[in-house]
Design a protein around this motif. Sequence first.
Motif, PDB file in Angstrom:
ATOM      1  N   MET A  55       1.155  -0.913   0.322  1.00  0.00           N
ATOM      2  CA  MET A  55       0.077   0.109   0.048  1.00  0.00           C
ATOM      3  C   MET A  55       0.848   1.116  -0.013  1.00  0.00           C
ATOM      4  O   MET A  55       1.270   2.169   1.294  1.00  0.00           O
ATOM      5  CB  MET A  55      -0.938   0.045   0.777  1.00  0.00           C
ATOM      6  CG  MET A  55      -1.991   1.410   1.173  1.00  0.00           C
ATOM      7  SD  MET A  55      -2.820   0.969   0.355  1.00  0.00           S
ATOM      8  CE  MET A  55      -2.266   2.700  -1.368  1.00  0.00           C
ATOM      9  N   TRP A  56       1.896   1.662  -1.279  1.00  0.00           N
ATOM     10  CA  TRP A  56       2.291   2.356  -1.531  1.00  0.00           C
ATOM     11  C   TRP A  56       1.063   3.956  -1.694  1.00  0.00           C
ATOM     12  O   TRP A  56      -0.147   4.200  -1.847  1.00  0.00           O
ATOM     13  CB  TRP A  56       2.815   3.022  -2.141  1.00  0.00           C
ATOM     14  CG  TRP A  56       3.636   1.700  -2.401  1.00  0.00           C
ATOM     15  CD1 TRP A  56       3.587   0.165  -3.486  1.00  0.00           C
ATOM     16  CD2 TRP A  56       5.126   1.579  -1.704  1.00  0.00           C
ATOM     17  NE1 TRP A  56       5.148  -0.064  -3.753  1.00  0.00           N
ATOM     18  CE2 TRP A  56       5.964   0.463  -2.114  1.00  0.00           C
ATOM     19  CE3 TRP A  56       5.657   2.435  -1.113  1.00  0.00           C
ATOM     20  CZ2 TRP A  56       7.646   0.235  -1.728  1.00  0.00           C
ATOM     21  CZ3 TRP A  56       7.340   2.626  -0.868  1.00  0.00           C
ATOM     22  CH2 TRP A  56       7.650   0.744  -1.238  1.00  0.00           C
ATOM     23  N   SER A  57       1.435   5.425  -0.652  1.00  0.00           N
ATOM     24  CA  SER A  57       0.467   5.987  -0.324  1.00  0.00           C
ATOM     25  C   SER A  57       1.298   7.688  -1.111  1.00  0.00           C
ATOM     26  O   SER A  57       0.190   8.627  -0.050  1.00  0.00           O
ATOM     27  CB  SER A  57       0.197   6.552   1.748  1.00  0.00           C
ATOM     28  OG  SER A  57       1.598   7.069   2.156  1.00  0.00           O
ATOM     29  N   GLU A  58       1.797   7.745  -1.647  1.00  0.00           N
ATOM     30  CA  GLU A  58       2.304   8.879  -2.078  1.00  0.00           C
ATOM     31  C   GLU A  58       0.265   9.549  -2.687  1.00  0.00           C
ATOM     32  O   GLU A  58       0.382  10.801  -2.684  1.00  0.00           O
ATOM     33  CB  GLU A  58       3.149   8.679  -3.381  1.00  0.00           C
ATOM     34  CG  GLU A  58       4.018   8.033  -3.536  1.00  0.00           C
ATOM     35  CD  GLU A  58       4.373   7.717  -3.724  1.00  0.00           C
ATOM     36  OE1 GLU A  58       5.158   7.293  -4.016  1.00  0.00           O
ATOM     37  OE2 GLU A  58       3.314   6.195  -3.142  1.00  0.00           O
ATOM     38  N   TRP A  59      -0.273   9.097  -3.642  1.00  0.00           N
ATOM     39  CA  TRP A  59      -2.016   9.519  -3.429  1.00  0.00           C
ATOM     40  C   TRP A  59      -2.905   9.076  -3.167  1.00  0.00           C
ATOM     41  O   TRP A  59      -3.980   9.265  -3.945  1.00  0.00           O
ATOM     42  CB  TRP A  59      -1.161   9.500  -5.317  1.00  0.00           C
ATOM     43  CG  TRP A  59      -0.333   9.102  -6.275  1.00  0.00           C
ATOM     44  CD1 TRP A  59       0.408   8.970  -6.643  1.00  0.00           C
ATOM     45  CD2 TRP A  59       0.147  10.712  -6.507  1.00  0.00           C
ATOM     46  NE1 TRP A  59       1.557   9.049  -7.575  1.00  0.00           N
ATOM     47  CE2 TRP A  59       1.515  10.101  -6.923  1.00  0.00           C
ATOM     48  CE3 TRP A  59      -0.035  12.139  -6.659  1.00  0.00           C
ATOM     49  CZ2 TRP A  59       1.931  11.390  -7.302  1.00  0.00           C
ATOM     50  CZ3 TRP A  59       0.637  13.085  -6.648  1.00  0.00           C
ATOM     51  CH2 TRP A  59       2.167  12.753  -7.199  1.00  0.00           C
ATOM     52  N   ILE A  60      -2.520   9.062  -1.809  1.00  0.00           N
ATOM     53  CA  ILE A  60      -3.712   8.027  -1.228  1.00  0.00           C
ATOM     54  C   ILE A  60      -3.757   8.532  -0.198  1.00  0.00           C
ATOM     55  O   ILE A  60      -2.906   8.163   1.368  1.00  0.00           O
ATOM     56  CB  ILE A  60      -3.374   6.686  -0.853  1.00  0.00           C
ATOM     57  CG1 ILE A  60      -2.760   5.886  -2.246  1.00  0.00           C
ATOM     58  CG2 ILE A  60      -4.338   5.707  -0.148  1.00  0.00           C
ATOM     59  CD1 ILE A  60      -4.357   5.418  -3.372  1.00  0.00           C
ATOM     60  N   GLU A 118      -9.866   6.606   4.500  1.00  0.00           N
ATOM     61  CA  GLU A 118     -11.072   6.072   3.566  1.00  0.00           C
ATOM     62  C   GLU A 118     -10.875   5.539   1.989  1.00  0.00           C
ATOM     63  O   GLU A 118     -10.856   4.376   1.599  1.00  0.00           O
ATOM     64  CB  GLU A 118     -12.397   6.906   3.559  1.00  0.00           C
ATOM     65  CG  GLU A 118     -12.762   7.631   4.888  1.00  0.00           C
ATOM     66  CD  GLU A 118     -12.248   8.167   5.369  1.00  0.00           C
ATOM     67  OE1 GLU A 118     -12.435   7.695   6.463  1.00  0.00           O
ATOM     68  OE2 GLU A 118     -11.413   9.444   4.938  1.00  0.00           O
ATOM     69  N   LYS A 119     -10.137   6.523   1.373  1.00  0.00           N
ATOM     70  CA  LYS A 119      -9.518   6.347  -0.002  1.00  0.00           C
ATOM     71  C   LYS A 119      -8.448   4.615   0.704  1.00  0.00           C
ATOM     72  O   LYS A 119      -8.696   3.643  -0.224  1.00  0.00           O
ATOM     73  CB  LYS A 119      -8.319   7.201  -0.698  1.00  0.00           C
ATOM     74  CG  LYS A 119      -7.922   7.219  -1.989  1.00  0.00           C
ATOM     75  CD  LYS A 119      -7.259   8.220  -3.064  1.00  0.00           C
ATOM     76  CE  LYS A 119      -6.648   7.523  -4.038  1.00  0.00           C
ATOM     77  NZ  LYS A 119      -7.251   8.939  -4.917  1.00  0.00           N
ATOM     78  N   MET A 120      -7.916   4.861   1.344  1.00  0.00           N
ATOM     79  CA  MET A 120      -6.527   4.011   1.615  1.00  0.00           C
ATOM     80  C   MET A 120      -7.056   2.998   1.616  1.00  0.00           C
ATOM     81  O   MET A 120      -6.842   1.511   0.696  1.00  0.00           O
ATOM     82  CB  MET A 120      -6.322   4.410   2.955  1.00  0.00           C
ATOM     83  CG  MET A 120      -4.619   2.795   3.277  1.00  0.00           C
ATOM     84  SD  MET A 120      -3.825   3.207   4.863  1.00  0.00           S
ATOM     85  CE  MET A 120      -4.874   3.032   5.795  1.00  0.00           C
ATOM     86  N   GLU A 121      -8.381   2.877   2.191  1.00  0.00           N
ATOM     87  CA  GLU A 121      -9.239   0.801   2.840  1.00  0.00           C
ATOM     88  C   GLU A 121      -9.382   0.598   1.804  1.00  0.00           C
ATOM     89  O   GLU A 121      -9.557  -0.501   1.316  1.00  0.00           O
ATOM     90  CB  GLU A 121     -10.595   1.535   3.965  1.00  0.00           C
ATOM     91  CG  GLU A 121      -9.957   1.688   5.243  1.00  0.00           C
ATOM     92  CD  GLU A 121     -10.560   1.472   6.211  1.00  0.00           C
ATOM     93  OE1 GLU A 121     -10.436   2.031   7.534  1.00  0.00           O
ATOM     94  OE2 GLU A 121     -11.581   2.582   5.746  1.00  0.00           O
ATOM     95  N   ARG A 122     -10.270   1.684   0.531  1.00  0.00           N
ATOM     96  CA  ARG A 122     -10.951   1.286  -0.378  1.00  0.00           C
ATOM     97  C   ARG A 122      -9.916   0.712  -1.510  1.00  0.00           C
ATOM     98  O   ARG A 122     -10.549  -0.137  -2.064  1.00  0.00           O
ATOM     99  CB  ARG A 122     -11.865   2.854  -1.463  1.00  0.00           C
ATOM    100  CG  ARG A 122     -12.422   1.888  -2.257  1.00  0.00           C
ATOM    101  CD  ARG A 122     -12.950   3.235  -2.961  1.00  0.00           C
ATOM    102  NE  ARG A 122     -13.976   3.038  -4.117  1.00  0.00           N
ATOM    103  CZ  ARG A 122     -12.971   3.077  -5.378  1.00  0.00           C
ATOM    104  NH1 ARG A 122     -11.537   3.060  -5.508  1.00  0.00           N
ATOM    105  NH2 ARG A 122     -14.372   3.058  -6.746  1.00  0.00           N
ATOM    106  N   GLN A 123      -8.141   1.354  -1.157  1.00  0.00           N
ATOM    107  CA  GLN A 123      -7.372   0.554  -2.694  1.00  0.00           C
ATOM    108  C   GLN A 123      -7.068  -0.973  -1.882  1.00  0.00           C
ATOM    109  O   GLN A 123      -7.040  -2.036  -2.258  1.00  0.00           O
ATOM    110  CB  GLN A 123      -6.308   1.349  -2.525  1.00  0.00           C
ATOM    111  CG  GLN A 123      -6.548   2.834  -3.045  1.00  0.00           C
ATOM    112  CD  GLN A 123      -6.857   2.550  -4.172  1.00  0.00           C
ATOM    113  OE1 GLN A 123      -8.081   2.708  -4.722  1.00  0.00           O
ATOM    114  NE2 GLN A 123      -5.692   1.620  -5.331  1.00  0.00           N
ATOM    115  N   ILE A 124      -6.864  -0.823  -0.414  1.00  0.00           N
ATOM    116  CA  ILE A 124      -7.179  -2.170   0.008  1.00  0.00           C
ATOM    117  C   ILE A 124      -7.900  -3.883   0.312  1.00  0.00           C
ATOM    118  O   ILE A 124      -7.704  -4.128   0.015  1.00  0.00           O
ATOM    119  CB  ILE A 124      -6.588  -2.095   1.810  1.00  0.00           C
ATOM    120  CG1 ILE A 124      -5.462  -0.902   1.397  1.00  0.00           C
ATOM    121  CG2 ILE A 124      -6.057  -3.320   2.474  1.00  0.00           C
ATOM    122  CD1 ILE A 124      -4.859  -0.548   3.209  1.00  0.00           C
TER     123      ILE A 124
END
Length: 535
Positions: free
Chosen positions: A475-480, A484-490
Amino acid sequence: MKKIRLILIVILHVIFFNSVLAQIQVIPRPQQIVIENEDFILSSKTVIVADQSTQKEAEYLNAIFRDAFGQKTAINTKGEGIHLKLHPQLRAKLGDEGYLLKVNQKEIVIEGATNAGVFYGIQTLRQLLPADFEFNPDSHKTALVKGVAIEDQPRFQWRAFMLDESRHFKGIEVVKELLDQMAQLKMNVFHWHLTDDQGWRIEIKKYPRLTSVGGFRDNTQTVRHEDVFSGEPHGGFYTQKQIREIIEYASDRHIEIVPEIEMPGHAMAAIAAYPWLGVLGTTKEVSVKFGKMDNSFDISNPKVIQFLEDVLTEVFELFPGKVIHVGGDEVRFDTWKSSPEIQAYMKKNNLGSPADLQIFFTNKISQFIDSTGHRMMGWNEILGDNVHGQEAVADIEVKETLAKSAVIHFWKGNLELINKAVSGGYDVVNSYHAKTYLDYSYQTIPLSEAYAFDPIPEGLNPKYNSKILGLGCQMWSEWIPTKEKMERQIFPRLAAYAEVGWTDNNRKDYEVFTRSLTQLEKRWILSGINFYKHL
């Protein structure tokens, strides 16, 4: 006529068996499931039977019952109920993390060779219960547990999730929530990316400016390849006390934390704190932009090497695990080629190329790490390979050989590079970016492709299969920027990678997985987790 009746009976039995088996919605899918005729009725009066050796697992299970029934149940050393048993002799059959789970009318028995095995048996039991079991104590006086006999163990020993907190800091509660979800999915390595160009997130007592300066930036780029910024400062870091708290929390869930301290590149937050660490002498602030940066640690300077050893020494004292990740990716060779100090250092040590210099430096760090009883891990650039296909041929001509103790974290390149690593004697964790990067969109990596990923690549000589330790999803987070957006990606891809790491290929079935996922999604909704709707 008798023959037709017999065929009908067989068909009805198959239909009934499959319908019952469909009720066993567990992710990752167990290796063997046998349906039993007797079910167990669970209530607040159900006793957990455990001795001292499984007391921690008993307390963990009891906390689940407290959430479900509004009260804890009794933990006794004998009697009927849910038995948690350690049997070291099961190691030959189930390995270190396997378990047996048996459910009948009288009792539930969870057995393992180790506490980890017992813990994973508890995770399977949780998924056999109603999806809302742990969330609504007013609605459950009892719960039915389907009668089963399960024998289960993981395919791979390394089942990792990586969180990048350098780019966007998330905080202790978010990390704990992620560890909880990892535990439920039987993932056992939390790869914690704590340092990079945009932030230094771990307190190092000998160098306090790493966090007081390196832990904060004035702004944040918000559009890829464009100078568009948030206009707001961002920062945060973990004290060593907080890190110990998270380590203990992970340990109780049988998760090892592998910290990543980037070197020699991705170092601008550290250099902003102590400018003498850098090659260029130009870095004064923590980077507000993302991408490959020109500056890196000045590895020709003995003071910089001492700094890195000092930092690693405090990391060793904090983290009980044996593996330390040093990054090693995306170093700008042009910076080294234009530095008189670096060029003099290369000449002094008879190093013919920047790739040789990187291996030489990495070996120096590896030797230090090995001397403390730890093991170094790094992205596959540490082998000196041209993983991006952009380096000049002369820059990647290598005479140096990377220390054999290193774990290669494969993220970019082709099958040839994995073959080269395993045939050279290296252990590999496969995190091929095009299949495992959680910051990539669902159009780029759909759930089905995440599920289809195999850490053992097609075409690998089977004699090297054991050199593939497992996989990681990143979970790279440059653009996250947000939780909430992080969880949706994971989510739900984390569940797919969990099954990739645990379940044998001949047991994997995407249709069964997606059917089981509906139960898990109900839990995520009740937990307040934002996830991508894949259907």
